[in-house]
Design an enzyme around this catalytic site. Structure first.
Site, PDB file in Angstrom:
ATOM      1  N   SER A 126       0.797  -1.070   0.115  1.00 51.76           N
ATOM      2  CA  SER A 126      -0.007   0.193  -0.024  1.00 51.76           C
ATOM      3  C   SER A 126       0.913   1.334   0.005  1.00 51.76           C
ATOM      4  O   SER A 126       1.997   1.202   0.024  1.00 51.76           O
ATOM      5  CB  SER A 126      -1.097   0.055   1.181  1.00 51.76           C
ATOM      6  OG  SER A 126      -0.302   0.414   2.385  1.00 51.76           O
ATOM      7  N   LYS A 127       0.301   2.372   0.056  1.00 49.84           N
ATOM      8  CA  LYS A 127       1.008   3.605  -0.180  1.00 49.84           C
ATOM      9  C   LYS A 127       1.990   3.691   1.106  1.00 49.84           C
ATOM     10  O   LYS A 127       3.001   4.432   0.728  1.00 49.84           O
ATOM     11  CB  LYS A 127      -0.082   4.713  -0.003  1.00 49.84           C
ATOM     12  CG  LYS A 127      -0.552   5.064  -1.280  1.00 49.84           C
ATOM     13  CD  LYS A 127       0.011   6.118  -2.003  1.00 49.84           C
ATOM     14  CE  LYS A 127      -0.032   6.106  -3.483  1.00 49.84           C
ATOM     15  NZ  LYS A 127       0.988   6.324  -4.188  1.00 49.84           N
ATOM     16  N   ARG A 128       1.877   2.934   2.177  1.00 54.17           N
ATOM     17  CA  ARG A 128       2.637   3.100   3.291  1.00 54.17           C
ATOM     18  C   ARG A 128       4.126   2.680   2.903  1.00 54.17           C
ATOM     19  O   ARG A 128       4.824   3.054   3.398  1.00 54.17           O
ATOM     20  CB  ARG A 128       1.976   2.137   4.483  1.00 54.17           C
ATOM     21  CG  ARG A 128       2.441   2.150   5.849  1.00 54.17           C
ATOM     22  CD  ARG A 128       1.444   1.542   6.566  1.00 54.17           C
ATOM     23  NE  ARG A 128       0.407   0.652   6.199  1.00 54.17           N
ATOM     24  CZ  ARG A 128       0.966  -0.762   6.125  1.00 54.17           C
ATOM     25  NH1 ARG A 128       2.127  -1.021   6.480  1.00 54.17           N
ATOM     26  NH2 ARG A 128      -0.078  -1.584   5.458  1.00 54.17           N
ATOM     27  N   GLY A 153       5.398   3.125   0.207  1.00 56.86           N
ATOM     28  CA  GLY A 153       6.016   4.111  -0.781  1.00 56.86           C
ATOM     29  C   GLY A 153       5.011   4.204  -2.271  1.00 56.86           C
ATOM     30  O   GLY A 153       3.934   3.738  -1.975  1.00 56.86           O
ATOM     31  N   GLU A 175       4.665   6.371 -10.896  1.00 54.39           N
ATOM     32  CA  GLU A 175       5.280   7.203 -10.100  1.00 54.39           C
ATOM     33  C   GLU A 175       7.020   6.521 -10.295  1.00 54.39           C
ATOM     34  O   GLU A 175       8.023   7.169 -10.126  1.00 54.39           O
ATOM     35  CB  GLU A 175       4.982   6.781  -8.529  1.00 54.39           C
ATOM     36  CG  GLU A 175       3.952   7.465  -8.190  1.00 54.39           C
ATOM     37  CD  GLU A 175       3.494   7.144  -6.875  1.00 54.39           C
ATOM     38  OE1 GLU A 175       3.935   7.919  -6.011  1.00 54.39           O
ATOM     39  OE2 GLU A 175       2.586   6.194  -6.690  1.00 54.39           O
TER      40      GLU A 175
END
Ligand code: GLU
Length: 473
Positions: free
Chosen positions: A242-244, A246, A252
């Site tokens: 997840s975004k956690r 990175g 991106e």
């Protein structure tokens, strides 16, 4: 029968690395078998789907090096490959299923259904226990598939082996909502049938949907495709990616200067392996060896550090001309202007050394900034660590004196002069060269020192050494 596989992104967000990896496996499978790779757009959610996301997703998979044989932009025998253009078709399928008795109208309200769900829950029963089979004939409302109760739904998953679902664990799910819009289950299954999909390789999170899709396919009078449920990607801490952890969007990584071929290689190696040991391989090697049946059922860890390492391997292995071509826009972006021809020539003096040490292009661009721009201030940490030591002023004085006489100004002669200093000053080499590096480049992280000084030129090198000397007082 030739292989027909698909990637079915929902354009409700940017392309996630996990989805890219599933697309990659489908693509490899198609290419291995000389089959067809289809992209179809799952945009039944009209509110959240956008053309921008669709373009972002398609551009990202093109960047990764995947091409598709049928789908948006390229066309094919099945129209636009967009679910929003096929609502009539889904309604037709839903109605024909009602006619054949496989599905039925259900006009119970959302509140009523919620009550039934809670009742089932409080009694420890599956919601399907109450939701299925309305007690009277109805002709309006949502259409639900009637789940046959005569035995489990069994299938052989290419990755997970035999999988079985009991009918009482599958509720009579909605295929067409009362407003006439199809659910994901109906749209996805109808498309897989209509487009002749032979293998569905997708994330394991969709496993609970698969018995529904199988029953729906059978109710439509077809045989279901072969399924392969791919293990999800995890972060290095073992938790779902997840975004956690990175960046999770493929774009991106593209924007951060990763190479598509490194990304391709890295993703291909997540949960699949060429031969159990080779980690760096070409697309052609992957195509030749790929089989969905060899995908591991264990979760795979997505580790940006390993990806950066692999990116560095690809950078080192590329032709110098290609490296120069790739790094130039990053240097110019970092500087905020174009390079002059003579600056580009000077970069050529360090380019091979930079290429050897680069993992990420923007990092490298930052490290050669000192060649093209005077820095306003020194990197704070470098200064504190290096320039506050005893003897630094003496080192700079001696370096200035020696370098003034170096002729010709090239790396060999600069090095020859500089190598005299440690013995003369009775100091370790690092103690001598680090302050010179900070003075000349502004930081303690730079390409090799003597080549850097050669590329910078005599005047600017001496100017910077004198400036640092003044700062020391
Ligand atoms: N649109 C679905 C998703 O993005 C596709 C799932 C499938 O492959 O069937 O998860």
């Amino acid at each position: 029968m030739s292989v027909r596989v698909r990637m079915a992104p929902s354009p409700t967000g940017v392309l996630h690395v996990g989805t890219a990896r599933a697309a990659l496996f489908n693509w490899l499978y198609a290419r291995h078998h000389g089959g067809v790779f289809i992209v179809r757009i799952d945009d039944t959610d009209l509110e959240r789907s956008t053309k921008e996301y669709e373009d972002e997703i398609l551009d990202s998979i093109l960047w990764l090096g995947l091409d598709w044989d049928e789908g948006p932009r390229v066309g094919g025998p099945h129209g636009t490959y967009r679910q929003s253009d096929r609502f009539d078709r889904y309604r037709e399928v839903a109605r024909s299923l009602v006619e054949s008795g496989a599905a039925y109208f259900d006009d119970r309200s959302a509140e009523e259904l919620e009550e039934l769900r809670q009742k089932a829950q409080s009694e420890g029963k599956h919601p399907g226990h109450y939701i299925r089979r309305p007690d009277q004939e109805r002709t309006e409302g949502a259409i639900r598939l009637s789940i046959p109760q005569d035995g489990p739904v069994v299938f052989d998953d290419l990755v997970r082996g035999r999988v079985s679902f009991e009918p009482q664990d599958i509720d009579d799910f909605v295929i067409l909502r009362s407003d006439g819009t199809p659910t994901y289950h109906l749209a996805s299954t109808t498309d897989d049938v209509d487009y002749g999909i032979t293998h569905v390789a997708r994330g394991e999170d969709l496993l609970p949907s698969t018995p529904k899709h199988i029953l729906l396919t059978r109710a439509m009078g077809h045989t279901e495709p072969v399924y392969a449920h791919l293990p999800l990607l995890f972060g290095t801490d073992g938790r779902k990616l997840s975004k956690r952890h990175g960046a999770t969007a493929l774009s991106e990584y593209r924007e951060a200067g990763f190479l598509p071929e490194a990304m391709f290689n890295y993703l291909a190696n997540l949960g699949w392996s060429l031969d159990g040991e080779t980690t760096i391989f070409t697309k052609e090697q992957a195509i030749a060896a790929f089989d969905l049946a060899n995908v591991s059922k264990n979760p795979a860890a997505f580790d940006p550090e390993k990806l950066a390492w692999m990116n560095g391997e690809y950078i080192r292995a590329m032709a110098p001309e290609r490296f120069d071509e790739l790094i130039r826009p990053w240097i110019e972006k970092d500087l905020g202007r174009e390079l002059e021809p003579d600056e580009w020539d000077r970069f050529g003096m360090v380019s091979p050394l930079v290429q050897e040490r680069t993992r990420l292009l923007p990092e490298a661009a930052e490290q050669v900034r000192f060649l093209f721009a005077d820095f306003e201030s020194y990197d704070r940490a470098s200064w504190d660590k290096v320039m506050t030591k005893d003897g630094v002023a003496g080192v700079l004085d001696r370096a200035i004196e020696g370098l003034e006489a170096v002729d010709p100004w090239d790396a060999v002669h600069i090095e020859e002069e500089m190598r005299k200093l440690p013995a003369e000053l009775e100091m370790g080499a690092a103690k001598v060269f680090q302050p010179v590096r900070v003075a000349v480049t502004g930081t303690s992280v730079s390409p090799p020192l003597f080549e850097s000084m050669a590329a910078l030129g005599r005047d600017r090198t001496l100017e910077r050494l004198r400036r640092a000397r003044r700062e020391l007082g």
